[in-house]
Scaffold this motif. Structure first.
Motif, PDB file in Angstrom:
ATOM      1  N   LEU A   1       0.823  -1.209   0.000  1.00  0.00           N
ATOM      2  CA  LEU A   1       0.000   0.000   0.000  1.00  0.00           C
ATOM      3  C   LEU A   1       0.860   1.263   0.000  1.00  0.00           C
ATOM      4  O   LEU A   1       0.599   2.202  -0.753  1.00  0.00           O
ATOM      5  N   THR A   2       1.897   1.295   0.826  1.00  0.00           N
ATOM      6  CA  THR A   2       2.719   2.513   0.917  1.00  0.00           C
ATOM      7  C   THR A   2       3.522   2.747  -0.354  1.00  0.00           C
ATOM      8  O   THR A   2       3.904   3.887  -0.650  1.00  0.00           O
ATOM      9  N   ALA A   3       3.815   1.696  -1.134  1.00  0.00           N
ATOM     10  CA  ALA A   3       4.530   1.890  -2.406  1.00  0.00           C
ATOM     11  C   ALA A   3       3.742   2.769  -3.362  1.00  0.00           C
ATOM     12  O   ALA A   3       4.315   3.424  -4.231  1.00  0.00           O
ATOM     13  N   GLN A   4       2.434   2.818  -3.189  1.00  0.00           N
ATOM     14  CA  GLN A   4       1.585   3.608  -4.080  1.00  0.00           C
ATOM     15  C   GLN A   4       1.493   5.071  -3.671  1.00  0.00           C
ATOM     16  O   GLN A   4       0.985   5.906  -4.437  1.00  0.00           O
TER      17      GLN A   4
ATOM     18  N   PRO B   1       2.677   1.084  -8.912  1.00  0.00           N
ATOM     19  CA  PRO B   1       1.990  -0.127  -8.468  1.00  0.00           C
ATOM     20  C   PRO B   1       2.967  -1.166  -7.928  1.00  0.00           C
ATOM     21  O   PRO B   1       4.196  -1.005  -8.016  1.00  0.00           O
ATOM     22  N   ALA B   2       2.415  -2.254  -7.380  1.00  0.00           N
ATOM     23  CA  ALA B   2       3.228  -3.293  -6.749  1.00  0.00           C
ATOM     24  C   ALA B   2       2.785  -4.667  -7.238  1.00  0.00           C
ATOM     25  O   ALA B   2       1.678  -4.840  -7.751  1.00  0.00           O
ATOM     26  N   VAL B   3       3.691  -5.644  -7.062  1.00  0.00           N
ATOM     27  CA  VAL B   3       3.419  -7.041  -7.419  1.00  0.00           C
ATOM     28  C   VAL B   3       3.607  -7.901  -6.177  1.00  0.00           C
ATOM     29  O   VAL B   3       4.619  -7.770  -5.475  1.00  0.00           O
ATOM     30  N   TYR B   4       2.631  -8.768  -5.919  1.00  0.00           N
ATOM     31  CA  TYR B   4       2.717  -9.709  -4.797  1.00  0.00           C
ATOM     32  C   TYR B   4       2.774 -11.115  -5.375  1.00  0.00           C
ATOM     33  O   TYR B   4       1.821 -11.596  -5.987  1.00  0.00           O
TER      34      TYR B   4
ATOM     35  N   PRO C   1      -4.102   4.602  -1.448  1.00  0.00           N
ATOM     36  CA  PRO C   1      -3.756   3.421  -2.235  1.00  0.00           C
ATOM     37  C   PRO C   1      -5.002   2.597  -2.538  1.00  0.00           C
ATOM     38  O   PRO C   1      -6.025   2.715  -1.857  1.00  0.00           O
ATOM     39  N   THR C   2      -4.912   1.766  -3.538  1.00  0.00           N
ATOM     40  CA  THR C   2      -6.041   0.948  -3.927  1.00  0.00           C
ATOM     41  C   THR C   2      -5.582  -0.466  -4.245  1.00  0.00           C
ATOM     42  O   THR C   2      -4.439  -0.677  -4.680  1.00  0.00           O
ATOM     43  N   LEU C   3      -6.453  -1.427  -4.049  1.00  0.00           N
ATOM     44  CA  LEU C   3      -6.130  -2.817  -4.354  1.00  0.00           C
ATOM     45  C   LEU C   3      -6.025  -3.051  -5.852  1.00  0.00           C
ATOM     46  O   LEU C   3      -5.435  -4.046  -6.285  1.00  0.00           O
ATOM     47  N   ASN C   4      -6.576  -2.139  -6.649  1.00  0.00           N
ATOM     48  CA  ASN C   4      -6.520  -2.283  -8.105  1.00  0.00           C
ATOM     49  C   ASN C   4      -5.109  -2.098  -8.658  1.00  0.00           C
ATOM     50  O   ASN C   4      -4.839  -2.468  -9.802  1.00  0.00           O
ATOM     51  N   ARG C   5      -4.220  -1.529  -7.866  1.00  0.00           N
ATOM     52  CA  ARG C   5      -2.840  -1.298  -8.316  1.00  0.00           C
ATOM     53  C   ARG C   5      -1.876  -2.326  -7.737  1.00  0.00           C
ATOM     54  O   ARG C   5      -0.672  -2.100  -7.671  1.00  0.00           O
ATOM     55  N   ILE C   6      -2.436  -3.453  -7.303  1.00  0.00           N
ATOM     56  CA  ILE C   6      -1.617  -4.553  -6.792  1.00  0.00           C
ATOM     57  C   ILE C   6      -1.838  -5.772  -7.678  1.00  0.00           C
ATOM     58  O   ILE C   6      -2.962  -6.266  -7.806  1.00  0.00           O
TER      59      ILE C   6
ATOM     60  N   ASN D   1       4.081  -1.970 -16.786  1.00  0.00           N
ATOM     61  CA  ASN D   1       3.304  -1.295 -15.742  1.00  0.00           C
ATOM     62  C   ASN D   1       4.141  -0.423 -14.811  1.00  0.00           C
ATOM     63  O   ASN D   1       3.604   0.121 -13.847  1.00  0.00           O
ATOM     64  N   LYS D   2       5.429  -0.310 -15.068  1.00  0.00           N
ATOM     65  CA  LYS D   2       6.319   0.519 -14.256  1.00  0.00           C
ATOM     66  C   LYS D   2       6.169   0.185 -12.766  1.00  0.00           C
ATOM     67  O   LYS D   2       5.895   1.035 -11.928  1.00  0.00           O
ATOM     68  N   ILE D   3       6.353  -1.081 -12.470  1.00  0.00           N
ATOM     69  CA  ILE D   3       6.199  -1.586 -11.110  1.00  0.00           C
ATOM     70  C   ILE D   3       7.283  -0.987 -10.211  1.00  0.00           C
ATOM     71  O   ILE D   3       8.447  -0.907 -10.591  1.00  0.00           O
ATOM     72  N   GLY D   4       6.891  -0.603  -8.999  1.00  0.00           N
ATOM     73  CA  GLY D   4       7.853  -0.041  -8.056  1.00  0.00           C
ATOM     74  C   GLY D   4       8.270  -0.986  -6.956  1.00  0.00           C
ATOM     75  O   GLY D   4       9.292  -0.774  -6.300  1.00  0.00           O
ATOM     76  N   LEU D   5       7.461  -2.037  -6.709  1.00  0.00           N
ATOM     77  CA  LEU D   5       7.750  -2.953  -5.604  1.00  0.00           C
ATOM     78  C   LEU D   5       7.358  -4.370  -6.017  1.00  0.00           C
ATOM     79  O   LEU D   5       6.272  -4.600  -6.553  1.00  0.00           O
ATOM     80  N   ILE D   6       8.265  -5.318  -5.753  1.00  0.00           N
ATOM     81  CA  ILE D   6       7.993  -6.746  -5.936  1.00  0.00           C
ATOM     82  C   ILE D   6       8.151  -7.421  -4.586  1.00  0.00           C
ATOM     83  O   ILE D   6       9.171  -7.259  -3.915  1.00  0.00           O
TER      84      ILE D   6
END
Length: 340
Positions: A181-184, A194-197, A228-233, A259-264
């Motif tokens: 969430l904080t990555a957003q 956005p982030a990837v889990y 933050p939103t769950l749509n960006r995870i 998607n220019k991901i900032g966190l994995i």
């Protein structure tokens, strides 16, 4: 005199493994320039591959050597290998090596932790004390490992019901979910990305994410446009080692680029390796292969982190193995009992 003779007789054997590795890869490499480094590299099992792939700072710490000398050796090995493979010609390789050595003078190493961490983009943990300890938060272009043990918690549901035990962790997953969430968030708290889990054990717990959004004081106080939103995870599950390798090698790089991901986040990094080990051989060769695979995975993830300037956070578990207690005295019988 006898002690000196013994020391001289042992020295070639101490350097044998590393020298064989280096000479086999680069037969014409001038090892005499680095004789003061080779014994320590050999004792700490540093190979030529390590010099080419690991961070010189990590090698310097493991081998207890000056960082500047390790960097010069690594650059020299790289230049010699490029020449041998025909990637660049010898004059250009020599010029690159000399230029890199000039840039890495002693003044460039006299930097404080604050100076080193200033260029970092970080993801805040929303805990001021933890952020301060981490130099601002979780940094991009690096891999951060979060470890913790799992321990049993006894639960008694009623006086007439038997005691049950459930396994609870140290809070690793909860910490990782908050980072999603904080990555957003916009800088300096986040990256506005956005982030990837990637999960190896369970699906993304969306209910816990919604609870964090609702109950965390900082996140709950944000305006709707900045929340933050769950749509960006992006959520990915890897049920086995084969699918994990395929996703990390082929699918993840495409997802990062598009998607220019900032966190994995990978939760947890070694679960599939443990599962495969439990169902296969546990011989020394098999365990060595697992270790090699994990090292290769680390290099692969570090390359992705650098190329896309994203933060990679992996969780891992800590386990203890206790040896059985051997007692030399026979077991004591209760008072009044008859012998067997």
């Amino acid at each position: 005199r006898l002690e000196d003779d013994v020391t001289r007789s042992r020295r070639p054997h101490q350097l044998c493994a590393f020298m064989t590795d280096l000479i086999h890869s680069l037969p014409n490499f001038p090892t005499k320039q680095y004789t003061h480094l080779l014994p320590s590299l050999e004792r700490n099992l540093i190979t030529t591959t390590d010099l080419l792939t690991l961070d010189p700072l990590e090698i310097a710490k493991r081998a207890h050597l000056p960082l500047l000398d390790v960097r010069r050796l690594a650059n020299h090995v790289l230049a010699s290998l490029q020449t041998q493979l025909g990637v660049i010609d010898e004059p250009e390789a020599l010029r690159n090596y000399e230029d890199s050595s000039k840039l890495e003078d002693a003044s460039s190493l006299k930097r404080s932790g604050k100076t080193v961490s200033e260029p970092w983009s970080v993801i805040s943990t929303l805990d001021p004390l933890l952020d301060a300890a981490l130099g601002g938060g979780i940094p991009t272009a690096y891999i951060t490992e979060v470890t913790g043990e799992r321990y049993p918690i006894p639960l008694i549901f009623s006086p007439h019901q038997a005691k049950r035990v459930c396994h609870s962790g140290a809070g690793k997953t909860q910490f990782l979910l908050s980072l999603l969430l904080t990555a957003q968030l916009p800088p300096p708290a986040g990256l506005s990305r956005p982030a990837v889990y990637i999960s190896t054990e369970h699906a993304l717990p969306t209910s816990r994410l919604a609870q964090l959004l609702r109950d965390n004081p900082h996140l709950a106080s944000l305006p709707a446009s900045s929340k933050p939103t769950l749509n960006r995870i992006f959520s990915i599950q890897t049920p086995d080692l084969e699918s994990q390798d395929h996703i990390l090698t082929y699918q993840l790089p495409i997802l990062l680029a598009r998607n220019k991901i900032g966190l994995i986040i990978i939760d947890s990094i070694a679960a599939n390796y443990r599962a495969e080990r439990s169902s296969s051989s546990t011989s020394g060769a098999a365990l060595g292969l697992r270790s090699t695979q994990l090292i290769q995975l680390g290099h692969q993830l570090r390359s992705l982190a650098r190329e896309h300037n994203c933060a990679i956070v992996v969780s891992n578990q800590v386990a203890d193995r206790f040896a059985p207690i051997l007692s030399s005295s026979p077991p004591q019988r209760p008072p009044g009992s008859s012998p067997p």
